[in-house]
Write a protein that holds these residues in place. Structure first.
Motif, PDB file in Angstrom:
ATOM      1  N   GLN A 118      34.457  26.718  31.410  1.00 38.87           N
ATOM      2  CA  GLN A 118      33.173  26.457  32.064  1.00 38.87           C
ATOM      3  C   GLN A 118      33.379  25.736  33.395  1.00 38.87           C
ATOM      4  O   GLN A 118      32.716  26.050  34.388  1.00 38.87           O
ATOM      5  CB  GLN A 118      32.260  25.638  31.156  1.00 38.87           C
ATOM      6  N   ALA A 119      34.319  24.776  33.411  1.00 34.28           N
ATOM      7  CA  ALA A 119      34.596  24.068  34.670  1.00 34.28           C
ATOM      8  C   ALA A 119      35.069  25.050  35.735  1.00 34.28           C
ATOM      9  O   ALA A 119      34.634  24.988  36.889  1.00 34.28           O
ATOM     10  CB  ALA A 119      35.643  22.982  34.437  1.00 34.28           C
ATOM     11  N   GLY A 120      35.953  25.958  35.359  1.00 35.47           N
ATOM     12  CA  GLY A 120      36.448  26.930  36.315  1.00 35.47           C
ATOM     13  C   GLY A 120      35.383  27.917  36.760  1.00 35.47           C
ATOM     14  O   GLY A 120      35.292  28.263  37.941  1.00 35.47           O
ATOM     15  N   ASP A 162      43.763  27.191  39.587  1.00 32.11           N
ATOM     16  CA  ASP A 162      43.224  27.487  40.912  1.00 32.11           C
ATOM     17  C   ASP A 162      42.092  28.499  40.774  1.00 32.11           C
ATOM     18  O   ASP A 162      42.288  29.576  40.194  1.00 32.11           O
ATOM     19  CB  ASP A 162      44.354  28.058  41.778  1.00 32.11           C
ATOM     20  N   VAL A 163      40.904  28.179  41.276  1.00 31.71           N
ATOM     21  CA  VAL A 163      39.816  29.162  41.265  1.00 31.71           C
ATOM     22  C   VAL A 163      39.376  29.544  42.681  1.00 31.71           C
ATOM     23  O   VAL A 163      38.281  30.056  42.880  1.00 31.71           O
ATOM     24  CB  VAL A 163      38.605  28.713  40.399  1.00 31.71           C
ATOM     25  N   TYR A 168      43.150  35.074  42.488  1.00 32.94           N
ATOM     26  CA  TYR A 168      42.935  36.124  41.484  1.00 32.94           C
ATOM     27  C   TYR A 168      42.359  37.426  42.022  1.00 32.94           C
ATOM     28  O   TYR A 168      42.302  38.418  41.297  1.00 32.94           O
ATOM     29  CB  TYR A 168      42.015  35.596  40.366  1.00 32.94           C
ATOM     30  N   TYR A 169      41.948  37.478  43.288  1.00 34.20           N
ATOM     31  CA  TYR A 169      41.143  38.618  43.731  1.00 34.20           C
ATOM     32  C   TYR A 169      41.900  39.940  43.729  1.00 34.20           C
ATOM     33  O   TYR A 169      41.319  40.984  43.398  1.00 34.20           O
ATOM     34  CB  TYR A 169      40.546  38.361  45.126  1.00 34.20           C
ATOM     35  N   ASN A 174      36.205  40.345  41.561  1.00 34.06           N
ATOM     36  CA  ASN A 174      35.212  39.277  41.431  1.00 34.06           C
ATOM     37  C   ASN A 174      35.077  38.758  40.001  1.00 34.06           C
ATOM     38  O   ASN A 174      34.181  37.966  39.718  1.00 34.06           O
ATOM     39  CB  ASN A 174      33.851  39.779  41.919  1.00 34.06           C
ATOM     40  N   ARG A 175      35.974  39.148  39.103  1.00 36.24           N
ATOM     41  CA  ARG A 175      35.839  38.793  37.686  1.00 36.24           C
ATOM     42  C   ARG A 175      36.546  37.470  37.378  1.00 36.24           C
ATOM     43  O   ARG A 175      37.528  37.419  36.648  1.00 36.24           O
ATOM     44  CB  ARG A 175      36.389  39.920  36.801  1.00 36.24           C
ATOM     45  N   ARG A 176      36.031  36.398  37.949  1.00 41.17           N
ATOM     46  CA  ARG A 176      36.655  35.096  37.722  1.00 41.17           C
ATOM     47  C   ARG A 176      36.740  34.744  36.234  1.00 41.17           C
ATOM     48  O   ARG A 176      37.769  34.223  35.798  1.00 41.17           O
ATOM     49  CB  ARG A 176      35.918  33.996  38.495  1.00 41.17           C
ATOM     50  N   PRO A 177      35.706  34.998  35.409  1.00 43.47           N
ATOM     51  CA  PRO A 177      35.830  34.671  33.978  1.00 43.47           C
ATOM     52  C   PRO A 177      36.997  35.380  33.291  1.00 43.47           C
ATOM     53  O   PRO A 177      37.635  34.803  32.398  1.00 43.47           O
ATOM     54  CB  PRO A 177      34.486  35.097  33.395  1.00 43.47           C
TER      55      PRO A 177
END
Length: 200
Positions: A118-120, A162-163, A168-169, A174-177
């Motif tokens: 959740q924090a990320g 790292d977010v 991650y892109y 765009n799927r950060r979760p």
């Protein structure tokens, strides 16, 4: 003495298929390297030039006139900590004293994972999710941009994710979760976190 770019603690393709060699090439070889180059340019010839990276961060934290120095120095430190927060064949669950502390302070390992994810996921824009020890008690924190728990008295970083999108892109768009769940299930280096906790 100039600040140098640390080597990755594993081969560039060692985190595949979860994080690709291409991502690490750009993230470490371009982004992280740029922070090192920028910082050396900013501190060259100044009274900060002979300080350690940690001392540079602490010396300029909160000084708006030194925001550029802080941002580049803290990003170097955060990224180095992040590389070590991951390992090939990582993930799973911690053991020993850290596992006991997670159960004590979050209620369960699953509750910790939920809080960390959740924090990320809720860090708006760029930033970091952290597992920290605050006077021996574990907490999940999030920081924006280059901010780091290193500047807070009594707070010891144990683990970070790292977010920033460049983390991650290329692999997750765009799927950060999805990136966050992959980090927790397959990448997190619990040995590193446990060693940091043992040193508190």
């Amino acid at each position: 003495m100039a600040i140098t770019l640390p080597d990755l603690p594993y081969a560039q393709d060692a985190l595949a298929p979860h994080i690709s060699a291409q991502t690490l090439d750009f993230h470490h070889g371009k982004h992280h390297a740029a922070y090192v180059k920028n910082l050396n340019g900013l501190i060259d010839g100044s009274d900060l030039a002979d300080k350690s990276l940690e001392d540079v961060i602490l010396a300029v934290a909160g000084d708006a006139s030194k925001a550029g120095v802080f941002n580049n120095a803290a990003q170097i430190w955060n990224h180095t900590f992040y590389w070590n927060s991951m390992a090939p064949n990582g993930g799973g669950a911690p053991t020993g004293a850290l596992a006991e502390a997670i159960d004590r302070d979050f209620g369960s390992f699953d509750a910790f994972k939920t809080a960390f994810a959740q924090a990320g996921a809720t860090q708006f824009g760029s930033g970091w999710a952290w597992l920290v020890a605050v006077n021996g008690k574990l907490e999940v924190r999030k920081t924006g941009n280059a901010e780091t728990p290193l500047t807070e008295d009594g707070v010891t970083p144990l683990l970070t994710m790292d977010v920033w999108e460049h983390a991650y892109y290329l692999d997750f768009q765009n799927r950060r979760p999805d990136y966050i769940s992959t980090f927790l299930d397959h990448l997190v280096n619990w040995e590193f976190a446990s060693a940091n906790f043992a040193a508190v």
